[in-house]
Design an enzyme around this catalytic site. Structure first.
Site, mmCIF file in Angstrom:
data_model
loop_
_atom_site.group_PDB
_atom_site.id
_atom_site.type_symbol
_atom_site.label_atom_id
_atom_site.label_comp_id
_atom_site.label_asym_id
_atom_site.label_seq_id
_atom_site.Cartn_x
_atom_site.Cartn_y
_atom_site.Cartn_z
ATOM 1 N N CYS A 1 -6.578 1.043 6.677
ATOM 2 C CA CYS A 1 -7.025 2.128 5.787
ATOM 3 C C CYS A 1 -7.400 3.356 6.589
ATOM 4 C CB CYS A 1 -8.291 1.721 5.058
ATOM 5 S SG CYS A 1 -8.038 0.479 3.852
ATOM 6 N N GLU B 1 -3.849 11.809 -1.964
ATOM 7 C CA GLU B 1 -4.773 11.568 -3.074
ATOM 8 C C GLU B 1 -3.923 11.436 -4.346
ATOM 9 O OE1 GLU B 1 -8.011 11.005 -4.013
ATOM 10 O OE2 GLU B 1 -7.106 11.129 -5.999
ATOM 11 N N CYS C 1 0.863 -1.183 0.000
ATOM 12 C CA CYS C 1 0.000 0.000 0.000
ATOM 13 C C CYS C 1 0.902 1.235 0.000
ATOM 14 C CB CYS C 1 -0.890 -0.050 1.237
ATOM 15 S SG CYS C 1 -1.968 1.370 1.368
HETATM 16 N N1 SAH Z 1 -6.833 9.277 -1.148
HETATM 17 C C1 SAH Z 1 -7.284 8.092 -1.727
HETATM 18 C C2 SAH Z 1 -6.631 6.834 -1.193
HETATM 19 C C3 SAH Z 1 -6.450 6.718 0.256
HETATM 20 S S1 SAH Z 1 -7.255 5.792 1.419
HETATM 21 C C4 SAH Z 1 -8.772 7.960 -1.568
HETATM 22 O O1 SAH Z 1 -9.340 8.681 -0.777
HETATM 23 O O2 SAH Z 1 -9.341 7.153 -2.273
HETATM 24 C C5 SAH Z 1 -7.969 4.306 0.895
HETATM 25 C C6 SAH Z 1 -9.429 4.180 1.329
HETATM 26 O O3 SAH Z 1 -9.624 4.196 2.750
HETATM 27 C C7 SAH Z 1 -10.285 5.294 0.785
HETATM 28 O O4 SAH Z 1 -11.472 4.752 0.267
HETATM 29 C C8 SAH Z 1 -10.567 6.110 2.020
HETATM 30 O O5 SAH Z 1 -11.710 6.904 1.888
HETATM 31 C C9 SAH Z 1 -10.715 5.054 3.064
HETATM 32 N N2 SAH Z 1 -10.568 5.527 4.429
HETATM 33 C C10 SAH Z 1 -10.041 6.686 4.879
HETATM 34 N N3 SAH Z 1 -10.084 6.741 6.227
HETATM 35 C C11 SAH Z 1 -10.633 5.586 6.642
HETATM 36 C C12 SAH Z 1 -10.908 5.029 7.927
HETATM 37 N N4 SAH Z 1 -10.575 5.671 9.023
HETATM 38 N N5 SAH Z 1 -11.471 3.813 7.983
HETATM 39 C C13 SAH Z 1 -11.745 3.114 6.859
HETATM 40 N N6 SAH Z 1 -11.500 3.587 5.614
HETATM 41 C C14 SAH Z 1 -10.951 4.807 5.510
HETATM 42 FE FE1 SF4 Z 2 -7.162 12.355 1.372
HETATM 43 FE FE2 SF4 Z 2 -7.887 10.647 3.277
HETATM 44 FE FE3 SF4 Z 2 -9.729 11.778 1.688
HETATM 45 FE FE4 SF4 Z 2 -8.078 9.928 0.675
HETATM 46 S S1 SF4 Z 2 -9.626 9.593 2.287
HETATM 47 S S2 SF4 Z 2 -8.631 11.904 -0.242
HETATM 48 S S3 SF4 Z 2 -6.206 10.384 1.846
HETATM 49 S S4 SF4 Z 2 -8.412 12.848 3.152
#
Ligand code: SAH
Ligand code: SF4
Length: 357
Positions: free
Chosen positions: A345, A172, A115
């Site tokens: 995540c 992102e 990841c």
């Molecule tokens: N920025 C990208 C990738 C990062 S995170 C995005 O937002 O897609 C990967 C996934 O985990 C995303 O779907 C995000 O929304 C989710 N995510 C973020 N915080 C989380 C949390 N605390 N618990 C579970 N999933 C979460």
């Molecule tokens: Fe950024 Fe977290 Fe939103 Fe992904 S889920 S776009 S890392 S703030």
């Protein structure tokens, strides 16, 4: 200005951010043939040597002057945490400017997945995500993205012939588009790691114009959309970028991506207790999923210190999934890996480190 004085004022670039063609161009400047770049890629990405001294088929002057062509320095692992079952490892890397970024290796059902982070922090401020709390410090370079793969691959001694990459770490990825695509090209190079595009998944919260640009790369990269809500009203609250590019536009872009690449798009749906886990949410989610080639990935919320969101109970998670199974295409519930080391995540970032310090 001579080439020598130029080299002394600008540090050489990281090899890991250079395509083979870019490396060949730097070598050509020094009168060396292009096949030297092929040899270097072989040593670095296939034999996993991290020092030019050991690149035995290079002429001695190139080995000795390698540091002027490019740098082989990898970021330092400033902390490594592993789950007690050794399935998951979280690496905090110290970058040249002392910024820190985290990446995670996970083994599930004998499949190894790395990841990766794309930025230090994130500007998009999703209201349930630890990285979002940090704000954006800076973008990662292509070399810093590729370096994460090498650090984790070295740690696992490259025992796995195949592994997957997911851009689901900090940041992102589509907000750092150029370096993301450059890194993917380096990782795919057949004379390097030779990673298949199908093994790479980019996750986005919905930078809609860049979904189209990603499709234009002509690669069957996996795309995951962080949906998390089925109405604009709720998504505006959870994923603020939705105010700029609302659901209808996001789903059109996802549909076009699927058509372009022939791949099903993953709809990620983080389950938040009492917020998006009701029967109407399930019905709307299934309806959305049926309108594009897709699969649904449910992510039980991983707690973030200081945030009030809650993970639904196991029964509620199962009930939500059960509602979907008969009415939606492929549905999976993501197994939470790494929760015990704040590596799941959405748990990467300052908040998790602070809580461990
Ligand atoms: N920025 C990208 C990738 C990062 S995170 C995005 O937002 O897609 C990967 C996934 O985990 C995303 O779907 C995000 O929304 C989710 N995510 C973020 N915080 C989380 C949390 N605390 N618990 C579970 N999933 C979460
Ligand atoms: Fe950024 Fe977290 Fe939103 Fe992904 S889920 S776009 S890392 S703030």
């Amino acid at each position: 200005m001579s080439a020598h004085s130029l080299a002394s004022i600008s540090p050489p670039p990281s090899l890991f951010g250079l395509s083979r063609a870019a490396l060949a161009a730097r070598l050509a400047d020094r009168g060396m043939p292009a096949y030297r770049a092929d040899q270097i890629f072989g040593w670095v990405y296939q034999k996993h040597h991290r020092s030019a001294d050991r690149m035995l088929n290079l002429p001695a002057p190139l080995r000795d002057g390698f540091h002027e062509v490019c740098s082989l320095a990898l970021p330092e692992v400033v902390s490594l945490r592993s789950t007690s079952d050794q399935s998951t490892h979280k690496f905090a890397l110290g970058l040249a400017d002392h910024a820190r970024v985290e990446c995670v290796s996970m083994r599930a059902e004998r499949r190894l997945t790395f990841c990766l982070s794309s930025q230090v922090g994130c500007a998009l401020g999703c209201t349930f995500c630890a990285t979002g709390l940090m704000g954006l410090t800076r973008n990662l370079s292509a070399g810093e993205i590729v370096a994460q793969v090498l650090v984790m691959g070295d740690f696992h001694a490259w025992r796995d012939a195949r592994f997957n990459l997911v851009f689901m770490g900090m940041g992102e990825p589509l907000a750092n588009f150029g370096p993301l695509v450059d890194a993917i090209h380096v990782l795919r190079d057949a004379k390097g790691l030779g990673l298949g595009a199908r093994r790479i998944t980019v996750s986005t919260s919905g930078v809609v114009p860049h979904i189209g640009r990603l499709a234009d790369q002509g690669l069957p990269l996996g795309l995951a959309i962080s949906l998390h809500a089925t109405t604009d009203e709720l998504r505006n609250r959870l994923v603020p970028i939705n105010r700029r590019w609302p659901l209808a536009e996001l789903l059109d872009a996802a549909r076009a991506y699927g058509r372009h690449t022939g791949r099903r798009v993953t709809l990620e749906y983080t389950l938040l207790a009492g917020v998006n886990d009701g029967p109407e949410d399930a019905a709307r989610l299934a309806a959305i999923a049926r309108r594009l080639p897709s699969k649904i990935n449910l992510i039980p919320y991983n707690p973030v210190p200081g945030m009030a969101w809650k993970r639904p109970t196991q029964e509620a998670i199962e009930a939500f999934a059960e509602r979907l199974y008969p009415i939606a295409p492929a549905v999976t519930v993501r197994k939470t890996l790494g929760g015990e080391i704040w590596a799941a995540c959405g748990q990467l970032g300052a908040a998790s480190d602070a809580s461990e310090a």
